[in-house]
Design a protein around this motif. Structure first.
Motif, PDB file in Angstrom:
ATOM      1  N   UNK A 262       1.131  15.864   5.884  1.00  0.00           N
ATOM      2  CA  UNK A 262       0.422  15.452   7.088  1.00  0.00           C
ATOM      3  C   UNK A 262       0.257  13.934   7.056  1.00  0.00           C
ATOM      4  N   UNK A 263      -0.080  13.362   8.208  1.00  0.00           N
ATOM      5  CA  UNK A 263      -0.294  11.914   8.227  1.00  0.00           C
ATOM      6  C   UNK A 263      -1.489  11.531   7.356  1.00  0.00           C
ATOM      7  N   UNK A 264      -2.473  12.422   7.271  1.00  0.00           N
ATOM      8  CA  UNK A 264      -3.626  12.156   6.405  1.00  0.00           C
ATOM      9  C   UNK A 264      -3.201  12.102   4.945  1.00  0.00           C
ATOM     10  N   UNK A 265      -2.301  12.990   4.554  1.00  0.00           N
ATOM     11  CA  UNK A 265      -1.783  12.958   3.181  1.00  0.00           C
ATOM     12  C   UNK A 265      -0.945  11.699   2.962  1.00  0.00           C
ATOM     13  N   UNK A 266      -0.241  11.258   4.006  1.00  0.00           N
ATOM     14  CA  UNK A 266       0.563  10.052   3.906  1.00  0.00           C
ATOM     15  C   UNK A 266      -0.257   8.788   3.791  1.00  0.00           C
ATOM     16  N   UNK A 267      -1.519   8.852   4.176  1.00  0.00           N
ATOM     17  CA  UNK A 267      -2.402   7.686   4.116  1.00  0.00           C
ATOM     18  C   UNK A 267      -3.083   7.532   2.757  1.00  0.00           C
ATOM     19  N   UNK A 268      -2.968   8.533   1.901  1.00  0.00           N
ATOM     20  CA  UNK A 268      -3.748   8.562   0.655  1.00  0.00           C
ATOM     21  C   UNK A 268      -3.484   7.349  -0.231  1.00  0.00           C
ATOM     22  N   UNK A 269      -2.226   7.021  -0.466  1.00  0.00           N
ATOM     23  CA  UNK A 269      -1.924   5.944  -1.423  1.00  0.00           C
ATOM     24  C   UNK A 269      -2.385   4.590  -0.899  1.00  0.00           C
ATOM     25  N   UNK A 270      -2.215   4.348   0.396  1.00  0.00           N
ATOM     26  CA  UNK A 270      -2.664   3.076   0.971  1.00  0.00           C
ATOM     27  C   UNK A 270      -4.188   2.973   0.926  1.00  0.00           C
ATOM     28  N   UNK A 271      -4.880   4.061   1.231  1.00  0.00           N
ATOM     29  CA  UNK A 271      -6.345   4.045   1.211  1.00  0.00           C
ATOM     30  C   UNK A 271      -6.862   3.875  -0.218  1.00  0.00           C
ATOM     31  N   UNK A 272      -6.148   4.447  -1.167  1.00  0.00           N
ATOM     32  CA  UNK A 272      -6.523   4.254  -2.570  1.00  0.00           C
ATOM     33  C   UNK A 272      -6.446   2.775  -2.941  1.00  0.00           C
ATOM     34  N   UNK A 273      -5.356   2.137  -2.583  1.00  0.00           N
ATOM     35  CA  UNK A 273      -5.208   0.709  -2.891  1.00  0.00           C
ATOM     36  C   UNK A 273      -6.231  -0.135  -2.140  1.00  0.00           C
ATOM     37  N   UNK A 274      -6.564   0.285  -0.928  1.00  0.00           N
ATOM     38  CA  UNK A 274      -7.493  -0.485  -0.110  1.00  0.00           C
ATOM     39  C   UNK A 274      -8.933  -0.373  -0.586  1.00  0.00           C
ATOM     40  N   UNK A 275      -9.327   0.801  -1.084  1.00  0.00           N
ATOM     41  CA  UNK A 275     -10.746   1.095  -1.287  1.00  0.00           C
ATOM     42  C   UNK A 275     -11.179   1.360  -2.719  1.00  0.00           C
ATOM     43  N   UNK A 276     -10.269   1.860  -3.545  1.00  0.00           N
ATOM     44  CA  UNK A 276     -10.682   2.243  -4.900  1.00  0.00           C
ATOM     45  C   UNK A 276     -10.762   1.025  -5.819  1.00  0.00           C
ATOM     46  N   UNK A 277     -11.648   1.042  -6.795  1.00  0.00           N
ATOM     47  CA  UNK A 277     -11.719  -0.053  -7.783  1.00  0.00           C
ATOM     48  C   UNK A 277     -10.632   0.110  -8.847  1.00  0.00           C
ATOM     49  N   UNK A 278      -9.376  -0.061  -8.437  1.00  0.00           N
ATOM     50  CA  UNK A 278      -8.247   0.271  -9.299  1.00  0.00           C
ATOM     51  C   UNK A 278      -7.817  -0.868 -10.211  1.00  0.00           C
ATOM     52  N   UNK A 279      -8.032  -2.106  -9.811  1.00  0.00           N
ATOM     53  CA  UNK A 279      -7.636  -3.246 -10.640  1.00  0.00           C
ATOM     54  C   UNK A 279      -6.146  -3.475 -10.728  1.00  0.00           C
ATOM     55  N   UNK A 280      -5.373  -2.859  -9.846  1.00  0.00           N
ATOM     56  CA  UNK A 280      -3.918  -2.974  -9.892  1.00  0.00           C
ATOM     57  C   UNK A 280      -3.452  -4.235  -9.181  1.00  0.00           C
ATOM     58  N   UNK A 281      -2.427  -4.864  -9.756  1.00  0.00           N
ATOM     59  CA  UNK A 281      -1.881  -6.086  -9.171  1.00  0.00           C
ATOM     60  C   UNK A 281      -0.363  -6.111  -9.338  1.00  0.00           C
TER      61      UNK A 281
ATOM     62  N   UNK B  39       3.108   1.946  -6.097  1.00  0.00           N
ATOM     63  CA  UNK B  39       2.303   3.152  -6.220  1.00  0.00           C
ATOM     64  C   UNK B  39       2.955   4.312  -5.480  1.00  0.00           C
ATOM     65  N   UNK B  40       2.972   5.451  -6.119  1.00  0.00           N
ATOM     66  CA  UNK B  40       3.546   6.658  -5.511  1.00  0.00           C
ATOM     67  C   UNK B  40       2.534   7.317  -4.588  1.00  0.00           C
ATOM     68  N   UNK B  41       2.978   8.331  -3.858  1.00  0.00           N
ATOM     69  CA  UNK B  41       2.122   8.989  -2.870  1.00  0.00           C
ATOM     70  C   UNK B  41       0.908   9.669  -3.487  1.00  0.00           C
ATOM     71  N   UNK B  42       1.002  10.021  -4.770  1.00  0.00           N
ATOM     72  CA  UNK B  42      -0.144  10.635  -5.454  1.00  0.00           C
ATOM     73  C   UNK B  42      -1.005   9.598  -6.163  1.00  0.00           C
ATOM     74  N   UNK B  43      -0.759   8.324  -5.874  1.00  0.00           N
ATOM     75  CA  UNK B  43      -1.497   7.174  -6.408  1.00  0.00           C
ATOM     76  C   UNK B  43      -1.135   6.840  -7.854  1.00  0.00           C
ATOM     77  N   UNK B  44      -0.107   7.483  -8.389  1.00  0.00           N
ATOM     78  CA  UNK B  44       0.368   7.136  -9.730  1.00  0.00           C
ATOM     79  C   UNK B  44       1.132   5.819  -9.673  1.00  0.00           C
ATOM     80  N   UNK B  45       0.984   5.017 -10.725  1.00  0.00           N
ATOM     81  CA  UNK B  45       1.744   3.770 -10.831  1.00  0.00           C
ATOM     82  C   UNK B  45       3.141   4.102 -11.341  1.00  0.00           C
ATOM     83  N   UNK B  46       4.151   3.741 -10.574  1.00  0.00           N
ATOM     84  CA  UNK B  46       5.544   3.996 -10.934  1.00  0.00           C
ATOM     85  C   UNK B  46       6.182   2.680 -11.367  1.00  0.00           C
ATOM     86  N   UNK B  47       6.890   2.717 -12.486  1.00  0.00           N
ATOM     87  CA  UNK B  47       7.569   1.508 -12.953  1.00  0.00           C
ATOM     88  C   UNK B  47       8.750   1.221 -12.030  1.00  0.00           C
ATOM     89  N   UNK B  48       8.626   0.137 -11.286  1.00  0.00           N
ATOM     90  CA  UNK B  48       9.623  -0.176 -10.266  1.00  0.00           C
ATOM     91  C   UNK B  48      10.968  -0.582 -10.870  1.00  0.00           C
TER      92      UNK B  48
END
Length: 280
Positions: free
Chosen positions: A241-260, A264-273
């Motif tokens: 769903x579009x809501x599921x498709x928004x998960x990774x972007x919302x995670x980066x936008x709102x969570x205190x992840x410290x990633x730079x 990021x994959x759709x399940x919010x896992x960090x993938x080695x590019x």
């Protein structure tokens, strides 16, 4: 000038962008702008969200048009001073059955997905506040190993790669597509994929840039894959769903992840590019 926090989503009138705006309106403690190229469709999307009890704001924005981007930048600078979250979601993809010559598809796709994203980023980088999140919407197609050539992958993943040289590589791809030797030269056969590889590479470069230009602002720049989502772009073939498709972007936008500078994959896992291990 408003002192409230500010979030901006490009291409927000439908699909994943719409769901991202919806998610931000529910969770972000600040003002959320839904932007779109088509003013009528953008305002209709805002009205839909208001019917749900949410309160986004609208501004017309065409990322392909330098004047439109400049107008919006000046509006934001005058009224808000800066930006806390910028999600560059706007993008295009030709259908598989498209009859346009591949060279045309390549040029048009790179123009919007890469250069449009670059244009927005460069305009708004100076407005990013302390702790801001800049999120570039990529794709599973934007993983480095979607580029067949090891030589091209090496260039695209170099820590010395600049935006100028990345843009030269995108132009090289367009020329090869117009000449019909894009596969022979190691680019593969997907203009969408190369455009999103460019977006992913751009995020890595921009993280290095903001670290150097604004060392005290703690700005994060990341790219993400939303998943295979049921949207107009996928001809509604995607299972998410579009809501599921928004998960990774919302995670980066709102969570205190410290990633730079991460991908990021759709399940919010960090993938080695830079390694061939993406769960395609």
């Amino acid at each position: 000038m408003s002192q409230q926090k500010l979030a901006i989503v490009t291409g927000g009138n439908k699909g994943i962008g719409f769901a991202i705006v919806q998610g931000l309106c529910k969770k972000f403690q600040g003002i959320v702008y839904l932007t779109s190229r088509d003013e009528k469709l953008g305002k209709e999307a805002v009205d839909k969200l208001k019917e749900l009890g949410l309160n986004p704001r609208f501004h017309q924005l065409n990322i392909d048009d330098p004047k439109s981007v400049e107008t919006f930048k000046n509006y934001v600078k005058t009224n808000y001073g800066g930006v806390d979250i910028l999600i560059n979601n706007a993008g295009i993809a030709f259908k598989g059955a498209s009859t346009e010559p591949f060279g045309v598809q390549a040029e048009v796709t790179i123009k919007t997905n890469y250069y449009g994203t670059l244009r927005m980023s460069e305009a708004f980088l100076p407005l990013l506040k302390n702790g801001a999140q800049l999120i570039q919407m990529s794709s599973s197609a934007g993983h480095l190993f979607k580029v067949p050539s090891p030589e091209l992958r090496s260039k695209l993943s170099s820590d010395q790669l600049t935006i100028e040289n990345l843009s030269l590589l995108m132009e090289e791809f367009i020329r090869s597509a117009k000449s019909g030797n894009n596969v022979e030269l190691g680019w593969g056969s997907s203009a969408y994929s190369i455009s999103k590889v460019g977006v992913s590479a751009l995020a890595r470069i921009q993280q290095r840039m903001v670290d150097a230009l604004y060392p005290d602002k703690n700005i994060s720049v990341n790219s993400c894959h939303p998943g295979y989502v049921s949207t107009d772009m996928s001809s509604h073939k995607g299972p998410l769903t579009i809501e599921e498709g928004a998960v990774s972007a919302l995670y980066l936008a709102l969570a205190p992840h410290g990633l730079k500078g991460k991908y990021i994959w759709s399940d919010c896992a960090v993938i080695e590019w830079t390694a061939p291990n993406a769960p395609y």
